[in-house]
Design a protein around this motif. Structure first.
Motif, mmCIF file in Angstrom:
data_model
loop_
_atom_site.group_PDB
_atom_site.id
_atom_site.type_symbol
_atom_site.label_atom_id
_atom_site.label_comp_id
_atom_site.label_asym_id
_atom_site.label_seq_id
_atom_site.Cartn_x
_atom_site.Cartn_y
_atom_site.Cartn_z
ATOM 1 N N ALA A 60 5.189 -4.038 6.994
ATOM 2 C CA ALA A 60 4.259 -3.209 6.228
ATOM 3 C C ALA A 60 4.032 -3.791 4.836
ATOM 4 C CB ALA A 60 4.786 -1.780 6.137
ATOM 5 N N GLN A 61 5.091 -4.303 4.218
ATOM 6 C CA GLN A 61 4.968 -4.912 2.895
ATOM 7 C C GLN A 61 4.106 -6.164 2.952
ATOM 8 O OE1 GLN A 61 5.944 -3.848 -0.061
ATOM 9 N NE2 GLN A 61 5.230 -5.683 -1.137
ATOM 10 N N ALA A 62 4.300 -6.982 3.978
ATOM 11 C CA ALA A 62 3.483 -8.186 4.125
ATOM 12 C C ALA A 62 2.007 -7.828 4.282
ATOM 13 C CB ALA A 62 3.964 -8.998 5.325
ATOM 14 N N CYS A 63 1.733 -6.777 5.032
ATOM 15 C CA CYS A 63 0.345 -6.342 5.215
ATOM 16 C C CYS A 63 -0.250 -5.869 3.888
ATOM 17 C CB CYS A 63 0.277 -5.222 6.248
ATOM 18 S SG CYS A 63 0.615 -5.764 7.941
ATOM 19 N N GLN A 64 0.530 -5.126 3.134
ATOM 20 C CA GLN A 64 0.049 -4.645 1.838
ATOM 21 C C GLN A 64 -0.287 -5.821 0.927
ATOM 22 O OE1 GLN A 64 2.803 -2.109 -0.229
ATOM 23 N NE2 GLN A 64 1.380 -1.621 -1.866
ATOM 24 N N GLU A 65 0.571 -6.837 0.930
ATOM 25 C CA GLU A 65 0.354 -7.996 0.068
ATOM 26 C C GLU A 65 -0.919 -8.753 0.437
ATOM 27 O OE1 GLU A 65 3.927 -10.221 0.449
ATOM 28 O OE2 GLU A 65 5.127 -8.814 -0.761
ATOM 29 N N HIS A 66 -1.294 -8.695 1.705
ATOM 30 C CA HIS A 66 -2.486 -9.423 2.166
ATOM 31 C C HIS A 66 -3.661 -8.489 2.437
ATOM 32 C CE1 HIS A 66 0.719 -12.411 2.893
ATOM 33 N NE2 HIS A 66 -0.233 -13.295 2.705
ATOM 34 N N ARG A 67 -3.551 -7.243 1.986
ATOM 35 C CA ARG A 67 -4.634 -6.264 2.086
ATOM 36 C C ARG A 67 -5.072 -6.030 3.538
ATOM 37 N NH1 ARG A 67 -8.421 -7.814 -3.192
ATOM 38 N NH2 ARG A 67 -6.754 -7.560 -4.739
ATOM 39 N N ILE A 68 -4.070 -5.922 4.396
ATOM 40 C CA ILE A 68 -4.303 -5.579 5.797
ATOM 41 C C ILE A 68 -3.817 -4.148 6.010
ATOM 42 C CG2 ILE A 68 -3.693 -6.082 8.196
ATOM 43 C CD1 ILE A 68 -5.479 -8.219 6.945
ATOM 44 N N GLU A 69 -4.653 -3.316 6.629
ATOM 45 C CA GLU A 69 -4.261 -1.933 6.862
ATOM 46 C C GLU A 69 -3.065 -1.885 7.822
ATOM 47 O OE1 GLU A 69 -6.207 2.354 8.249
ATOM 48 O OE2 GLU A 69 -7.447 0.548 8.202
ATOM 49 N N CYS A 70 -2.110 -1.023 7.515
ATOM 50 C CA CYS A 70 -0.891 -0.948 8.331
ATOM 51 C C CYS A 70 -0.426 0.498 8.406
ATOM 52 C CB CYS A 70 0.205 -1.821 7.714
ATOM 53 S SG CYS A 70 1.755 -1.850 8.647
#
Length: 252
Positions: A60-70
């Protein structure tokens, strides 16, 4: 063909627990985690939204960093389909919403293949699921239990999936083609909710093929025949290195 514009969303189930390649979704590919590479491919499709579904705060953190909805989902789901069903519940998706399941280890998946599986389901309103198959060109695949075969009816719907060579060719002079199933699916949201209430089916347990649960219970599966198979996904360290080189990352 469907007359209205194609509308669907992509859900990418991703969990860290992998026996063959530990922490696979976060494996680095050219400076980005693999699950982000998958999401970027999905975003290049016609999908209205792309969502990673995970039980891992790290993902979830990786998605947030790359602006991917999670969306964080339960750690108790036995299958990716169950995880996607939770997403459908959380988002309160209307029953006929089309949801494409893209596996989190497919960083080379062609966006057009995602569009095709969604369009196939849109074009078959009586079906609950759609998926993809490709003609088998290598005869060795016919007897390979790791290559799942599918037989269709004349409407282009699945009759059965098997690890065995189906159809069995009794007369070698018979002209018969074999289809290999590719593991990408689109579902109607209402089926996802029904699926979570279905017990595992005997043929599903025998073959270890989750899609047989749907057929056992009378759900229809439309099958798109692709002209060629997409690049293979990532199961092993060797697969990961292959993908890194294809995407231009030569620093293992």
């Amino acid at each position: 063909m469907s007359q209205s514009p194609l509308e669907f969303l992509v859900v990418i189930p991703a969990r860290l627990g992998s026996t063959r390649l530990p922490r696979k979704p976060l494996a680095d590919i050219g400076g980005k985690p693999m699950v982000i590479r998958v999401a970027e491919r999905a975003k290049a499709s016609l999908a209205q939204s792309v969502i990673v579904a995970t039980d891992s705060p790290e993902i979830a953190q990786a998605c947030q960093e790359h602006r991917i909805e999670c969306l964080l989902t339960s750690a108790d789901h036995p299958t990716g389909t169950d995880r996607i069903a939770e997403v459908a519940r959380l988002l309160k998706l209307p029953p006929q919403t089309l949801v494409v399941n893209v596996q989190g280890d497919e960083p080379l998946i062609p966006p057009e293949l995602i569009n095709q599986v969604a369009q196939t389901l849109a074009d078959h309103p009586a079906c609950a699921i759609s998926t993809v198959a490709v003609q088998i060109c290598d005869p060795a695949e016919i007897d390979n239990p790791n290559a799942v075969k599918v037989v269709l009816n004349k409407a282009g719907e699945a009759l059965y999936f098997s690890r065995a060579p189906i159809p069995f060719v009794r007369d070698p002079n018979t002209s018969t083609s074999h289809l290999r199933h590719l593991g990408i699916y689109a579902y109607r949201a209402e089926f996802l909710q029904a699926y979570t209430r279905l017990d595992p089916a005997p043929p599903e347990q025998a073959e270890a093929l989750e899609q047989l649960r749907a057929l056992w219970n009378g759900y229809r599966i439309a099958v798109h025949i692709a002209l060629k198979a997409p690049p293979a996904g990532v199961d092993t360290a060797e697969d990961l290195e292959r993908v890194r080189q294809i995407l231009g990352d030569f620093s293992a």
